[in-house]
Design a protein around this motif. Sequence first.
Motif, PDB file in Angstrom:
ATOM      1  N   ARG A 186       0.824  -1.216   0.000  1.00  0.00           N
ATOM      2  CA  ARG A 186       0.000   0.000   0.000  1.00  0.00           C
ATOM      3  C   ARG A 186       0.855   1.261   0.000  1.00  0.00           C
ATOM      4  N   GLN A 187       2.052   1.193   0.597  1.00  0.00           N
ATOM      5  CA  GLN A 187       2.934   2.356   0.634  1.00  0.00           C
ATOM      6  C   GLN A 187       3.488   2.723  -0.727  1.00  0.00           C
ATOM      7  N   THR A 188       3.349   1.823  -1.704  1.00  0.00           N
ATOM      8  CA  THR A 188       3.801   2.158  -3.051  1.00  0.00           C
ATOM      9  C   THR A 188       2.927   3.255  -3.647  1.00  0.00           C
ATOM     10  N   GLY A 189       1.701   3.400  -3.124  1.00  0.00           N
ATOM     11  CA  GLY A 189       0.812   4.458  -3.576  1.00  0.00           C
ATOM     12  C   GLY A 189       0.057   4.147  -4.855  1.00  0.00           C
ATOM     13  N   VAL A 190       0.191   2.936  -5.377  1.00  0.00           N
ATOM     14  CA  VAL A 190      -0.534   2.576  -6.590  1.00  0.00           C
ATOM     15  C   VAL A 190      -1.778   1.774  -6.228  1.00  0.00           C
ATOM     16  N   SER A 191      -2.789   1.842  -7.082  1.00  0.00           N
ATOM     17  CA  SER A 191      -4.022   1.112  -6.811  1.00  0.00           C
ATOM     18  C   SER A 191      -4.063  -0.224  -7.546  1.00  0.00           C
ATOM     19  N   GLN A 192      -3.143  -0.416  -8.497  1.00  0.00           N
ATOM     20  CA  GLN A 192      -3.056  -1.681  -9.232  1.00  0.00           C
ATOM     21  C   GLN A 192      -1.596  -2.099  -9.296  1.00  0.00           C
ATOM     22  N   LEU A 193      -1.334  -3.362  -8.984  1.00  0.00           N
ATOM     23  CA  LEU A 193       0.028  -3.831  -9.099  1.00  0.00           C
ATOM     24  C   LEU A 193       0.044  -5.271  -9.556  1.00  0.00           C
ATOM     25  N   ASP A 194       1.158  -5.674 -10.141  1.00  0.00           N
ATOM     26  CA  ASP A 194       1.309  -7.038 -10.631  1.00  0.00           C
ATOM     27  C   ASP A 194       1.471  -8.010  -9.469  1.00  0.00           C
ATOM     28  N   ALA A 195       1.000  -9.228  -9.682  1.00  0.00           N
ATOM     29  CA  ALA A 195       1.150 -10.277  -8.681  1.00  0.00           C
ATOM     30  C   ALA A 195       2.628 -10.498  -8.364  1.00  0.00           C
ATOM     31  N   ASN A 196       3.475 -10.304  -9.343  1.00  0.00           N
ATOM     32  CA  ASN A 196       4.920 -10.454  -9.160  1.00  0.00           C
ATOM     33  C   ASN A 196       5.445  -9.497  -8.087  1.00  0.00           C
ATOM     34  N   GLU A 197       4.921  -8.287  -8.048  1.00  0.00           N
ATOM     35  CA  GLU A 197       5.370  -7.306  -7.053  1.00  0.00           C
ATOM     36  C   GLU A 197       5.000  -7.742  -5.641  1.00  0.00           C
ATOM     37  N   ILE A 198       3.873  -8.414  -5.503  1.00  0.00           N
ATOM     38  CA  ILE A 198       3.475  -8.915  -4.185  1.00  0.00           C
ATOM     39  C   ILE A 198       4.440 -10.015  -3.749  1.00  0.00           C
ATOM     40  N   GLY A 199       4.792 -10.891  -4.685  1.00  0.00           N
ATOM     41  CA  GLY A 199       5.762 -11.939  -4.374  1.00  0.00           C
ATOM     42  C   GLY A 199       7.088 -11.363  -3.916  1.00  0.00           C
ATOM     43  N   LEU A 200       7.544 -10.314  -4.592  1.00  0.00           N
ATOM     44  CA  LEU A 200       8.786  -9.658  -4.184  1.00  0.00           C
ATOM     45  C   LEU A 200       8.658  -9.044  -2.797  1.00  0.00           C
ATOM     46  N   ALA A 201       7.494  -8.493  -2.493  1.00  0.00           N
ATOM     47  CA  ALA A 201       7.265  -7.896  -1.173  1.00  0.00           C
ATOM     48  C   ALA A 201       7.233  -8.959  -0.078  1.00  0.00           C
ATOM     49  N   ILE A 202       6.883 -10.183  -0.433  1.00  0.00           N
ATOM     50  CA  ILE A 202       6.835 -11.277   0.540  1.00  0.00           C
ATOM     51  C   ILE A 202       8.240 -11.784   0.872  1.00  0.00           C
ATOM     52  N   LEU A 203       9.129 -11.800  -0.102  1.00  0.00           N
ATOM     53  CA  LEU A 203      10.443 -12.427   0.078  1.00  0.00           C
ATOM     54  C   LEU A 203      11.244 -11.850   1.246  1.00  0.00           C
ATOM     55  N   GLY A 204      11.301 -10.542   1.373  1.00  0.00           N
ATOM     56  CA  GLY A 204      12.087  -9.930   2.450  1.00  0.00           C
ATOM     57  C   GLY A 204      11.615 -10.308   3.843  1.00  0.00           C
ATOM     58  N   PRO A 205      10.336 -10.059   4.172  1.00  0.00           N
ATOM     59  CA  PRO A 205       9.859 -10.432   5.509  1.00  0.00           C
ATOM     60  C   PRO A 205       9.926 -11.938   5.778  1.00  0.00           C
ATOM     61  N   LEU A 206       9.724 -12.754   4.736  1.00  0.00           N
ATOM     62  CA  LEU A 206       9.796 -14.203   4.927  1.00  0.00           C
ATOM     63  C   LEU A 206      11.233 -14.632   5.227  1.00  0.00           C
ATOM     64  N   ARG A 207      12.183 -13.986   4.593  1.00  0.00           N
ATOM     65  CA  ARG A 207      13.597 -14.281   4.844  1.00  0.00           C
ATOM     66  C   ARG A 207      13.940 -13.991   6.301  1.00  0.00           C
ATOM     67  N   ASP A 208      13.392 -12.893   6.838  1.00  0.00           N
ATOM     68  CA  ASP A 208      13.609 -12.548   8.241  1.00  0.00           C
ATOM     69  C   ASP A 208      12.927 -13.536   9.185  1.00  0.00           C
ATOM     70  N   LEU A 209      11.793 -14.074   8.751  1.00  0.00           N
ATOM     71  CA  LEU A 209      10.992 -14.969   9.598  1.00  0.00           C
ATOM     72  C   LEU A 209      11.605 -16.368   9.680  1.00  0.00           C
ATOM     73  N   ASP A 210      11.908 -16.963   8.528  1.00  0.00           N
ATOM     74  CA  ASP A 210      12.415 -18.333   8.507  1.00  0.00           C
ATOM     75  C   ASP A 210      13.157 -18.563   7.190  1.00  0.00           C
ATOM     76  N   GLU A 211      14.442 -18.823   7.279  1.00  0.00           N
ATOM     77  CA  GLU A 211      15.259 -18.940   6.069  1.00  0.00           C
ATOM     78  C   GLU A 211      14.926 -20.172   5.235  1.00  0.00           C
ATOM     79  N   VAL A 212      14.552 -21.275   5.895  1.00  0.00           N
ATOM     80  CA  VAL A 212      14.195 -22.480   5.143  1.00  0.00           C
ATOM     81  C   VAL A 212      12.895 -22.240   4.381  1.00  0.00           C
ATOM     82  N   ALA A 213      11.924 -21.638   5.038  1.00  0.00           N
ATOM     83  CA  ALA A 213      10.662 -21.316   4.363  1.00  0.00           C
ATOM     84  C   ALA A 213      10.920 -20.327   3.225  1.00  0.00           C
ATOM     85  N   TYR A 214      11.841 -19.392   3.453  1.00  0.00           N
ATOM     86  CA  TYR A 214      12.216 -18.437   2.408  1.00  0.00           C
ATOM     87  C   TYR A 214      12.757 -19.170   1.180  1.00  0.00           C
ATOM     88  N   LEU A 215      13.667 -20.121   1.398  1.00  0.00           N
ATOM     89  CA  LEU A 215      14.238 -20.881   0.276  1.00  0.00           C
ATOM     90  C   LEU A 215      13.161 -21.671  -0.457  1.00  0.00           C
TER      91      LEU A 215
END
Length: 156
Positions: free
Chosen positions: A93-122
């Motif tokens: 939501r901080q990107t300020g756009v009302s439409q975004l690609d599903a790919n961008e959501i996946g990229l947004a997930i990778l960082g927090p998931l890496r912090d949460l659990d590295e095996v799950a991240y991989l």
Amino acid sequence: MHCPFCRHSDSRVIDSRTSDDGLSIRRRRQCPECGGRFTTTETASLNVIKRSGVMEPFSREKGISGVRKACQGRPVTEADLAVLAQRVEEAVRQTGVSQLDANEIGLAILGPLRDLDEVAYLRFASVYQAFESLEDFESAITDLRADHVSTAPADR
């Protein structure tokens, strides 16, 4: 906004407040026709454009379902997943756009998931980034190790 009691086509806002999560606005309204009071909640719409070109509303649950699969057998709780989903939605939501690609959501997930659990991240990254060989895994693991070395406290 139609009155839910008499269907009058207008209403007056009496009070507006930001919700606890800060992502929506709660408005208390009154109908000038019947005097009935009611509450509405307003949120900014966020749509996801899928690879097929189909557009659908953003869903935290849908975005986190793949992460849940990657976390199977890992020490990750539903509360951890809820926090991750909150972080991802806030980042998107901080990107300020009302439409975004599903790919961008996946990229947004990778960082927090890496912090949460590295095996799950991989696991998630291997599917999301379409790892095709052992070299792809080795490269991702090398990056994780490099982060550990750079964040480890220096020996004295």
